[in-house]
Design a protein around this motif. Sequence first.
Motif, mmCIF file in Angstrom:
data_model
loop_
_atom_site.group_PDB
_atom_site.id
_atom_site.type_symbol
_atom_site.label_atom_id
_atom_site.label_comp_id
_atom_site.label_asym_id
_atom_site.label_seq_id
_atom_site.Cartn_x
_atom_site.Cartn_y
_atom_site.Cartn_z
ATOM 1 N N ASN A 250 39.862 52.454 43.878
ATOM 2 C CA ASN A 250 40.687 51.425 43.242
ATOM 3 C C ASN A 250 39.850 50.864 42.099
ATOM 4 O OD1 ASN A 250 42.738 49.622 42.707
ATOM 5 N ND2 ASN A 250 42.231 48.234 44.380
ATOM 6 N N HIS A 334 54.347 49.607 45.801
ATOM 7 C CA HIS A 334 53.344 48.708 45.233
ATOM 8 C C HIS A 334 53.903 47.930 44.044
ATOM 9 C CE1 HIS A 334 49.503 50.820 46.961
ATOM 10 N NE2 HIS A 334 50.339 50.407 47.895
ATOM 11 N N ASP A 373 49.587 44.218 46.797
ATOM 12 C CA ASP A 373 49.113 45.524 47.261
ATOM 13 C C ASP A 373 48.573 46.367 46.116
ATOM 14 O OD1 ASP A 373 49.856 44.855 49.823
ATOM 15 O OD2 ASP A 373 51.735 46.009 49.797
ATOM 16 N N HIS A 377 45.026 48.057 47.112
ATOM 17 C CA HIS A 377 45.149 49.398 47.667
ATOM 18 C C HIS A 377 45.186 50.428 46.529
ATOM 19 C CE1 HIS A 377 45.730 47.606 51.532
ATOM 20 N NE2 HIS A 377 46.855 47.005 51.179
ATOM 21 N N GLU A 378 45.003 51.670 46.891
ATOM 22 C CA GLU A 378 45.061 52.743 45.894
ATOM 23 C C GLU A 378 46.524 53.093 45.616
ATOM 24 O OE1 GLU A 378 42.540 56.758 45.138
ATOM 25 O OE2 GLU A 378 43.646 56.706 47.022
ATOM 26 N N THR A 379 46.920 52.937 44.354
ATOM 27 C CA THR A 379 48.303 53.240 43.970
ATOM 28 C C THR A 379 48.446 54.679 43.524
ATOM 29 O OG1 THR A 379 48.642 50.941 43.312
ATOM 30 C CG2 THR A 379 50.211 52.559 42.477
ATOM 31 N N SER A 402 36.576 44.449 46.546
ATOM 32 C CA SER A 402 37.405 45.600 46.889
ATOM 33 C C SER A 402 36.761 46.358 48.034
ATOM 34 C CB SER A 402 37.571 46.529 45.683
ATOM 35 O OG SER A 402 38.270 47.716 46.046
#
Length: 513
Positions: A250, A334, A373, A377-379, A402
Amino acid sequence: MALYEPIESTDSRRHLLLRSPVTLEPCGEMVCANEDDVAAAIATARQVQPAWAATPIRERARIAERALQLVLERQDQIIDTVVAETGKTRTDAMSMEIFSVADSLCYYAKHAEDFLKPRKRRVHGIIGIAKQLRILYKPLGVIGLITPWNGPFVLVMNQAVQAVLAGNAVIAKGSEVTPFSARLAQTILEDAGLPPGVLQVLLGDGDTGAAIVRGGVDKVSFTGSVATGRKVAEACASQLIPCTLELGGNDAMIVCADADLDRAADGAWLGSCMNTGHYCCGTERIYVVSEVYDEFLRLVLDKGRHLSQGQQHGWTEDVGAVFWDRQMAIIEAHVEDARSKGAVIHTGGRRNPDLPGLYYEPTVITGVDNSMDIMVHETFGPILCIERVADEDEALRLANDSEFGLNGNVWTRDKDKGYRLAAAIDTGSCSVNDMALSYGIPAAPFGGRKNSGIGQVNGKKGMRGYCHEMPIVIDRFGGKMANGYPNSVKSAEGMRKLMDFMWRKTPLGRWLS
């Protein structure tokens, strides 16, 4: 509609129907290797690996050199295969899957012999008078390699080449989303002269990967999600075998007040949208110092107006399709979460209504924070999330707030300041005045911090990671052992006097170290 789905079969193997992310139409079928297939492949690898390990490194390197020429000769075929399975742009396919592979093959072919040759090391202290030390790099044996769908050819090829040049055999599995791009690695290396069985690329799904991990290999190299990475690590730990894990990211981008804003805006788009944002080191959080925030946002929006989508654009397409329907669901969730919590969608924020496949419009979002989010979080999509910060200290604090730490980038005209900020980010690697480049530089060891992984690949360290670094201590002179039995008071007193002489009465011990 899923990009792969089970279909009925008359045998014991799982059969999957594959669909194109561009049209959602069926584009092929895949038969997944089962546990018996994996066991047979590992048995074959065990059989051929000793002879391959005995092959001089220079001869192994010549195979990599020939593979480089084949990649260049067949680049259109490779690009067509990758684009058909992923929907990425042809330019992304050329840069990631052709240029990067060619560069990697050239680098390891040139340096493998130097990286792996036995080395003499000076033995420190008084022991060095009597002993020699040599370091031998012995291949581990059979390597299990599991790679994802975002770089289906390059990620197999890059790691497999390091492992086989180190003298190992490799059992590899690409993603069920992109199986035939992964299989190209075996075809090209065997056509270049790699003996059959040294690299076997199996087609399969998660069950196939699990069978490889638990099938009796000597190391696992895994690239993929955090959740699956944990399972791989646990399986390897239970077998007492090593693993390297390159997991999610991220990554943060810090734009300082003295940055070249025009260049930084270009870097934000490329870092966020290259490979449709499906890039482990892709930029996902952009922190811009307040005094230049408005101008930076203006430049970003202006540069994003003319981005093209759709394969009708050919080589001029900028942002391709989303490679996998499951990733599309994450991207949409997201963005909607951010929208519902007050974020501003300046452009994009939806599927492209003019295209039939899995296309998500390049998107710019502001008003974001860590309650959303999309910031924690990783999108893994073509999204620019831009947050205004008071100063570089706040940017650094947020960058480090993070659970991930894979890569990052800093933008400033002051290179010394850029270096200091980059070094202060708790991440696996970082770039100054460019998007994340470390994976594309073979000499740079690559790996993550925190939930972004364990261990490092690439470069000298990565290639040696497929070896056991074996020290061999050789006596110089022979004769009676100075510390042989029987023990005595006299020998103990002699040792005490020697230590006193070396480290208390004289600088001899420090000088010999």
